[in-house]
Scaffold this active site. Structure first.
Site, PDB file in Angstrom:
ATOM      1  N   LYS A   8       7.548  26.055  35.185  1.00  0.00           N
ATOM      2  CA  LYS A   8       9.098  25.823  33.876  1.00  0.00           C
ATOM      3  C   LYS A   8       8.847  24.173  33.066  1.00  0.00           C
ATOM      4  CE  LYS A   8      12.033  29.548  35.601  1.00  0.00           C
ATOM      5  NZ  LYS A   8      13.500  29.799  35.290  1.00  0.00           N
ATOM      6  N   TYR A  16      12.026  37.525  28.050  1.00  0.00           N
ATOM      7  CA  TYR A  16      13.250  37.405  29.039  1.00  0.00           C
ATOM      8  C   TYR A  16      14.789  38.548  27.851  1.00  0.00           C
ATOM      9  CZ  TYR A  16      12.255  33.364  32.057  1.00  0.00           C
ATOM     10  OH  TYR A  16      12.177  32.621  33.341  1.00  0.00           O
ATOM     11  N   PHE A  74      23.660  34.066  30.538  1.00  0.00           N
ATOM     12  CA  PHE A  74      23.046  32.663  30.301  1.00  0.00           C
ATOM     13  C   PHE A  74      21.127  32.988  29.708  1.00  0.00           C
ATOM     14  CE2 PHE A  74      21.499  35.015  34.440  1.00  0.00           C
ATOM     15  CZ  PHE A  74      20.513  35.500  33.968  1.00  0.00           C
ATOM     16  N   ARG A  99       7.202  35.809  45.379  1.00  0.00           N
ATOM     17  CA  ARG A  99       8.731  35.738  45.642  1.00  0.00           C
ATOM     18  C   ARG A  99       9.411  35.056  46.511  1.00  0.00           C
ATOM     19  NH1 ARG A  99      11.061  36.728  41.364  1.00  0.00           N
ATOM     20  NH2 ARG A  99      13.226  36.962  42.469  1.00  0.00           N
ATOM     21  N   THR A 131      16.761  31.470  43.818  1.00  0.00           N
ATOM     22  CA  THR A 131      16.821  31.675  41.883  1.00  0.00           C
ATOM     23  C   THR A 131      18.267  30.020  41.833  1.00  0.00           C
ATOM     24  OG1 THR A 131      16.941  33.378  41.182  1.00  0.00           O
ATOM     25  CG2 THR A 131      17.149  31.761  39.728  1.00  0.00           C
ATOM     26  N   ARG A 169      11.843  26.005  44.729  1.00  0.00           N
ATOM     27  CA  ARG A 169      13.084  25.999  43.956  1.00  0.00           C
ATOM     28  C   ARG A 169      13.141  24.732  45.132  1.00  0.00           C
ATOM     29  NH1 ARG A 169      13.822  31.753  41.795  1.00  0.00           N
ATOM     30  NH2 ARG A 169      12.881  31.365  39.841  1.00  0.00           N
ATOM     31  N   ASN A 191      15.016  25.390  37.437  1.00  0.00           N
ATOM     32  CA  ASN A 191      14.220  26.197  38.487  1.00  0.00           C
ATOM     33  C   ASN A 191      13.192  25.967  38.866  1.00  0.00           C
ATOM     34  OD1 ASN A 191      14.340  28.579  37.363  1.00  0.00           O
ATOM     35  ND2 ASN A 191      15.770  29.935  39.048  1.00  0.00           N
ATOM     36  N   HIS A 249       9.092  30.433  37.934  1.00  0.00           N
ATOM     37  CA  HIS A 249       9.287  32.513  37.120  1.00  0.00           C
ATOM     38  C   HIS A 249       8.372  32.651  37.858  1.00  0.00           C
ATOM     39  CE1 HIS A 249       9.953  35.793  35.615  1.00  0.00           C
ATOM     40  NE2 HIS A 249       8.719  35.551  35.709  1.00  0.00           N
ATOM     41  N   GLU A 262       3.987  41.782  32.398  1.00  0.00           N
ATOM     42  CA  GLU A 262       4.086  40.661  32.504  1.00  0.00           C
ATOM     43  C   GLU A 262       3.195  40.052  32.034  1.00  0.00           C
ATOM     44  OE1 GLU A 262       9.069  39.257  34.628  1.00  0.00           O
ATOM     45  OE2 GLU A 262       6.566  37.621  35.325  1.00  0.00           O
TER      46      GLU A 262
END
Ligand code: ADP
Ligand code: MG
Length: 140
Positions: free
Chosen positions: A11, A51, A59, A87, A93, A104, A114, A117, A128
């Site tokens: 990100k 998203y 958010f 993950r 998150t 993270r 964070n 993704h 995706e």
């Protein structure tokens, strides 16, 4: 065990701090292979489309503005159980809740900024990856 592919995004908060290599080192050390990778600047419209699942969440505006605020590195990762493994390596998150050693925990600034993704299910990973193939031919 199954060889899977998952979609990862480094990100804007992380690319801004020159953490692309540091994030990739964690991914590779965990056994995930980066089989496609592209640094792009998402438009607000692309971020909103990606998203869309979160469009009714409070958010959503903050998230899509953030994701289009600077460059991201869109990646396809491959490995045994790649979806769940990624993950796990990403961590929770909210970085305050993320386990030691996770991306993270190491790098995220807060619950929004964070750093990464990752697809949350194999079915979503396929969608995706297809999305970013059509947007920017993320994998050959
Ligand atoms: P994850 O990325 O861990 O799958 P979600 O799918 O729930 O998390 O949320 C997508 C993204 O939206 C998060 O990674 C984060 O950037 C942002 N986000 C989630 N919850 C919040 C929140 N409470 N405030 C601000 N941003 C949030
Ligand atoms: Mg999610």
């Amino acid at each position: 065990m199954a060889l899977e592919r998952t979609l990862s995004i480094i990100k804007p908060d992380a690319t801004k701090r020159n953490l692309t290599g540091a994030v990739n080192a964690v991914l590779e050390q965990a056994g995930l292979r980066i089989v496609g990778q592209k640094r792009i600047h998402l438009t607000l419209e692309q971020a909103q489309k990606f998203y869309e699942i979160h469009k009714d969440r409070p958010f959503y505006a903050e998230l899509t503005e953030f994701m289009s605020s600077g460059p991201v590195v869109v990646q396809v990762l491959e490995g045994e159980n790649a979806v769940a493994k990624n993950r796990e390596i990403m961590g929770e998150t909210n970085p305050e809740k993320a386990a030691e050693g996770t991306i993270r925990k190491k790098f995220a600034l807060n619950i929004g900024e964070n750093s990464v993704h990752g697809s949350d299910a194999l079915e979503n990973a396929k969608k995706e990856i297809a999305f970013f193939f059509s947007e920017c031919e993320i994998v050959g």
